[in-house]
Design a protein around this motif. Structure first.
Motif, PDB file in Angstrom:
ATOM      1  N   THR A  47      12.749  -4.577  -3.032  1.00 41.49           N
ATOM      2  CA  THR A  47      11.292  -4.791  -3.020  1.00 41.49           C
ATOM      3  C   THR A  47      10.539  -3.538  -2.598  1.00 41.49           C
ATOM      4  N   GLY A  48       9.300  -3.478  -3.074  1.00 39.76           N
ATOM      5  CA  GLY A  48       8.378  -2.417  -2.705  1.00 39.76           C
ATOM      6  C   GLY A  48       7.048  -3.023  -2.281  1.00 39.76           C
ATOM      7  N   ALA A  49       6.078  -2.138  -2.112  1.00 38.53           N
ATOM      8  CA  ALA A  49       4.775  -2.545  -1.563  1.00 38.53           C
ATOM      9  C   ALA A  49       4.106  -3.646  -2.370  1.00 38.53           C
ATOM     10  N   GLY A  50       4.479  -3.766  -3.645  1.00 37.02           N
ATOM     11  CA  GLY A  50       3.839  -4.760  -4.502  1.00 37.02           C
ATOM     12  C   GLY A  50       4.117  -6.188  -4.098  1.00 37.02           C
ATOM     13  N   SER A  62       3.955  -7.176  -1.049  1.00 41.87           N
ATOM     14  CA  SER A  62       3.127  -7.459   0.141  1.00 41.87           C
ATOM     15  C   SER A  62       1.621  -7.398  -0.120  1.00 41.87           C
ATOM     16  N   THR A  63       1.225  -6.995  -1.324  1.00 45.04           N
ATOM     17  CA  THR A  63      -0.235  -6.913  -1.587  1.00 45.04           C
ATOM     18  C   THR A  63      -0.871  -8.300  -1.492  1.00 45.04           C
ATOM     19  N   GLU A  64      -0.107  -9.350  -1.833  1.00 43.07           N
ATOM     20  CA  GLU A  64      -0.681 -10.704  -1.771  1.00 43.07           C
ATOM     21  C   GLU A  64      -0.772 -11.197  -0.323  1.00 43.07           C
ATOM     22  N   ARG A  70       0.456   3.197  -5.064  1.00 46.18           N
ATOM     23  CA  ARG A  70       0.194   3.947  -6.300  1.00 46.18           C
ATOM     24  C   ARG A  70      -0.558   3.158  -7.370  1.00 46.18           C
ATOM     25  N   SER A  71      -0.858   1.895  -7.107  1.00 48.56           N
ATOM     26  CA  SER A  71      -1.659   1.173  -8.122  1.00 48.56           C
ATOM     27  C   SER A  71      -3.100   1.671  -7.997  1.00 48.56           C
ATOM     28  N   PRO A  72      -3.981   1.310  -8.918  1.00 50.10           N
ATOM     29  CA  PRO A  72      -5.355   1.844  -8.892  1.00 50.10           C
ATOM     30  C   PRO A  72      -6.075   1.634  -7.557  1.00 50.10           C
ATOM     31  N   GLN A 113      11.722  -1.323   0.736  1.00 52.78           N
ATOM     32  CA  GLN A 113      11.079  -0.057   1.085  1.00 52.78           C
ATOM     33  C   GLN A 113       9.917  -0.305   2.044  1.00 52.78           C
ATOM     34  N   ASN A 114       9.593  -1.559   2.260  1.00 57.97           N
ATOM     35  CA  ASN A 114       8.438  -1.919   3.068  1.00 57.97           C
ATOM     36  C   ASN A 114       8.779  -1.859   4.551  1.00 57.97           C
ATOM     37  N   VAL A 115       7.781  -1.558   5.342  1.00 64.04           N
ATOM     38  CA  VAL A 115       7.978  -1.407   6.805  1.00 64.04           C
ATOM     39  C   VAL A 115       7.260  -2.524   7.560  1.00 64.04           C
ATOM     40  N   VAL A 143      15.189   0.369   4.281  1.00 67.22           N
ATOM     41  CA  VAL A 143      15.592   1.766   4.013  1.00 67.22           C
ATOM     42  C   VAL A 143      14.493   2.775   4.354  1.00 67.22           C
ATOM     43  N   HIS A 144      13.270   2.302   4.615  1.00 62.83           N
ATOM     44  CA  HIS A 144      12.202   3.235   5.028  1.00 62.83           C
ATOM     45  C   HIS A 144      11.768   2.980   6.456  1.00 62.83           C
ATOM     46  N   GLY A 145      12.641   2.327   7.240  1.00 65.22           N
ATOM     47  CA  GLY A 145      12.324   2.059   8.637  1.00 65.22           C
ATOM     48  C   GLY A 145      11.384   0.878   8.760  1.00 65.22           C
ATOM     49  N   MET A 172       8.990   9.213   7.025  1.00 68.40           N
ATOM     50  CA  MET A 172       7.899   9.994   6.434  1.00 68.40           C
ATOM     51  C   MET A 172       8.493  10.941   5.384  1.00 68.40           C
ATOM     52  N   PHE A 173       7.666  11.359   4.450  1.00 69.04           N
ATOM     53  CA  PHE A 173       8.152  12.312   3.446  1.00 69.04           C
ATOM     54  C   PHE A 173       8.678  13.553   4.165  1.00 69.04           C
ATOM     55  N   GLY A 174       9.844  14.033   3.715  1.00 67.93           N
ATOM     56  CA  GLY A 174      10.459  15.186   4.378  1.00 67.93           C
ATOM     57  C   GLY A 174      11.496  14.791   5.406  1.00 67.93           C
ATOM     58  N   GLU A 196       9.282   5.159  -8.052  1.00 64.48           N
ATOM     59  CA  GLU A 196       8.980   6.585  -8.213  1.00 64.48           C
ATOM     60  C   GLU A 196       9.519   7.456  -7.088  1.00 64.48           C
ATOM     61  N   VAL A 197       9.933   6.808  -5.981  1.00 68.01           N
ATOM     62  CA  VAL A 197      10.326   7.598  -4.800  1.00 68.01           C
ATOM     63  C   VAL A 197      11.841   7.523  -4.592  1.00 68.01           C
ATOM     64  N   TYR A 198      12.473   8.694  -4.685  1.00 68.40           N
ATOM     65  CA  TYR A 198      13.927   8.785  -4.447  1.00 68.40           C
ATOM     66  C   TYR A 198      14.169   8.978  -2.951  1.00 68.40           C
ATOM     67  N   VAL A 213      10.278  -7.295 -11.846  1.00 68.96           N
ATOM     68  CA  VAL A 213       9.025  -8.055 -11.776  1.00 68.96           C
ATOM     69  C   VAL A 213       8.002  -7.117 -11.156  1.00 68.96           C
ATOM     70  N   ASN A 214       7.060  -6.645 -11.940  1.00 69.71           N
ATOM     71  CA  ASN A 214       6.133  -5.631 -11.450  1.00 69.71           C
ATOM     72  C   ASN A 214       4.870  -5.602 -12.298  1.00 69.71           C
ATOM     73  N   ARG A 215       3.740  -5.480 -11.640  1.00 68.17           N
ATOM     74  CA  ARG A 215       2.510  -5.261 -12.413  1.00 68.17           C
ATOM     75  C   ARG A 215       2.487  -3.766 -12.776  1.00 68.17           C
ATOM     76  N   ALA A 234       3.877  -9.436 -14.066  1.00 67.14           N
ATOM     77  CA  ALA A 234       3.053 -10.517 -13.511  1.00 67.14           C
ATOM     78  C   ALA A 234       3.110 -10.426 -11.983  1.00 67.14           C
ATOM     79  N   GLY A 235       2.364 -11.291 -11.321  1.00 69.90           N
ATOM     80  CA  GLY A 235       2.310 -11.287  -9.857  1.00 69.90           C
ATOM     81  C   GLY A 235       3.648 -11.697  -9.251  1.00 69.90           C
ATOM     82  N   ALA A 236       3.997 -11.003  -8.169  1.00 68.03           N
ATOM     83  CA  ALA A 236       5.281 -11.292  -7.513  1.00 68.03           C
ATOM     84  C   ALA A 236       5.323 -12.713  -6.957  1.00 68.03           C
ATOM     85  N   GLY A 237       4.250 -13.127  -6.299  1.00 67.70           N
ATOM     86  CA  GLY A 237       4.254 -14.447  -5.649  1.00 67.70           C
ATOM     87  C   GLY A 237       4.462 -15.577  -6.649  1.00 67.70           C
TER      88      GLY A 237
HETATM   89  N1  APR Z   1       2.842  -8.405  -8.012  1.00 68.63           N
HETATM   90  C1  APR Z   1       3.623  -7.560  -8.744  1.00 68.63           C
HETATM   91  N2  APR Z   1       3.486  -6.206  -8.704  1.00 68.63           N
HETATM   92  C2  APR Z   1       2.532  -5.705  -7.889  1.00 68.63           C
HETATM   93  C3  APR Z   1       1.687  -6.518  -7.100  1.00 68.63           C
HETATM   94  C4  APR Z   1       1.877  -7.929  -7.190  1.00 68.63           C
HETATM   95  N3  APR Z   1       1.123  -8.794  -6.485  1.00 68.63           N
HETATM   96  N4  APR Z   1       0.836  -5.711  -6.405  1.00 68.63           N
HETATM   97  C5  APR Z   1       1.145  -4.437  -6.750  1.00 68.63           C
HETATM   98  N5  APR Z   1       2.155  -4.429  -7.641  1.00 68.63           N
HETATM   99  C6  APR Z   1       2.834  -3.254  -8.220  1.00 68.63           C
HETATM  100  C7  APR Z   1       1.938  -2.057  -8.471  1.00 68.63           C
HETATM  101  O1  APR Z   1       1.330  -2.127  -9.731  1.00 68.63           O
HETATM  102  C8  APR Z   1       2.942  -0.903  -8.383  1.00 68.63           C
HETATM  103  O2  APR Z   1       3.539  -0.662  -9.659  1.00 68.63           O
HETATM  104  O3  APR Z   1       3.768  -2.814  -7.257  1.00 68.63           O
HETATM  105  C9  APR Z   1       4.020  -1.426  -7.432  1.00 68.63           C
HETATM  106  C10 APR Z   1       3.971  -0.765  -6.067  1.00 68.63           C
HETATM  107  O4  APR Z   1       4.333   0.600  -6.236  1.00 68.63           O
HETATM  108  P1  APR Z   1       3.987   1.651  -5.075  1.00 68.63           P
HETATM  109  O5  APR Z   1       2.576   1.455  -4.631  1.00 68.63           O
HETATM  110  O6  APR Z   1       4.436   2.994  -5.556  1.00 68.63           O
HETATM  111  O7  APR Z   1       4.908   1.168  -3.843  1.00 68.63           O
HETATM  112  P2  APR Z   1       6.455   1.443  -3.638  1.00 68.63           P
HETATM  113  O8  APR Z   1       7.178   1.496  -4.933  1.00 68.63           O
HETATM  114  O9  APR Z   1       6.922   0.482  -2.620  1.00 68.63           O
HETATM  115  O10 APR Z   1       6.449   2.927  -2.981  1.00 68.63           O
HETATM  116  C11 APR Z   1       7.689   3.429  -2.533  1.00 68.63           C
HETATM  117  O11 APR Z   1       6.510   5.296  -1.524  1.00 68.63           O
HETATM  118  O12 APR Z   1       4.746   6.144  -0.300  1.00 68.63           O
HETATM  119  C12 APR Z   1       6.063   5.750  -0.236  1.00 68.63           C
HETATM  120  O13 APR Z   1       7.126   5.022   1.708  1.00 68.63           O
HETATM  121  C13 APR Z   1       6.243   4.596   0.719  1.00 68.63           C
HETATM  122  O14 APR Z   1       7.879   2.826   0.620  1.00 68.63           O
HETATM  123  C14 APR Z   1       6.866   3.495  -0.117  1.00 68.63           C
HETATM  124  C15 APR Z   1       7.449   4.263  -1.295  1.00 68.63           C
END
Ligand code: APR
Length: 246
Positions: free
Chosen positions: A20-23, A25-27, A34-36, A99-101, A116-118, A159-161, A190-192, A211-213, A228-231
């Protein structure tokens, strides 16, 4: 492509590991990066999220992290986190690599979570090694200092670095390489080095589902991509698999 097809993949390709990534947790009200509407559209990560920036001006970095820390004190897990916890309890998901903290997977009830990102759960002193819990760092804002030696504390997030926590990353690579299915949820990939985990699964003969917007660089390698939305998607997946224990 439907959720039902994703459910079929999970039935046929086990063990399933979720990345999982930040997407996800947006809900819960936490912006992604990195989304708009993401954080890096407003803040330059090179100014606020690198270890060099922290060492050069810890107060400035804490000004950024302090806002995030305070907001994280108010958030709750959402349907996506809860669905993954349920899928783990029913045996469909072996582990989550996140990747979420924000700690929301554990708060939703997931038991095998590799961060993996603390995590913002603690902050530490780079000078003497003292570690303080989240609440203490919050109480010490705007610039948390070490209760032992007085130096500025650092949030225990990568943190980066900085190198990723070795044990966590080793475990994540092992989980991905042995997965029958890697389900990526809410990450731009996008982040290795974490963005390399799908390659570990594919090299091990496993399948990839996303599963990703929005698009990712690995969409072409995925057996299914659900934009589509993760939730809603994970709740529907848990429903589709509710008939059976794995
Ligand atoms: N449902 C599905 N996808 C979503 C939702 C949602 N509700 N909300 C956002 N997204 C998508 C966005 O469109 C985007 O493609 O989730 C993706 C989140 O990507 P990033 O913002 O790049 O987040 P992430 O991939 O977790 O970033 C990795 O980068 O800055 C560092 O340390 C930070 O852990 C982070 C790492």
């Amino acid at each position: 492509m439907s959720v039902e097809y994703l459910a079929e993949l999970m039935r046929a390709h086990q063990p399933c590991v979720v990345l999982t990534g930040a997407g996800i947790s947006t809900e819960s009200g936490i912006p992604d990066f990195r989304s708009p509407t993401g954080i890096w559209r407003r803040y330059d990560p090179m100014e606020y999220a690198t270890i060099d920036a922290f060492l050069a001006d810890p107060e400035k970095v804490w000004d950024f992290y302090g806002k995030r820390l305070a907001s994280l004190a108010e958030v709750e897990p959402n349907d996506g986190h809860r669905a993954l916890a349920q899928l783990e309890q029913r045996g469909w998901v072996d582990a989550i690599v996140t990747q979420n903290v924000d700690g929301l997977h554990a708060r939703a009830g997931s038991r095998t979570v590799v961060e993996v990102h603390g995590s913002i759960r603690t902050s530490s002193c780079l000078e003497c090694g003292t570690t303080v819990p989240f609440a203490d760092a919050l109480a010490r804002l705007p610039v948390p200092t070490c209760p032992t030696c007085g130096r500025v504390l650092k949030p225990d997030v990568v943190m980066f670095g900085e190198l990723l926590p070795q044990a966590a990353m080793d475990r994540a690579v092992r989980l991905a390489s042995e997965a029958g299915l890697l389900l990526v949820v809410g990450s731009s990939l996008e982040v290795y080095p974490v963005a390399g985990l799908p390659l570990e699964t594919l090299a091990g003969g496993g399948k990839l589902a996303i599963v990703n917007r929005g698009e990712t660089q690995f969409d072409v390698d995925a057996a299914v991509c659900i934009d589509a939305g993760a939730g809603e998607t994970l709740a529907a997946l848990a429903e589709a698999l509710a008939d059976r224990l794995q």
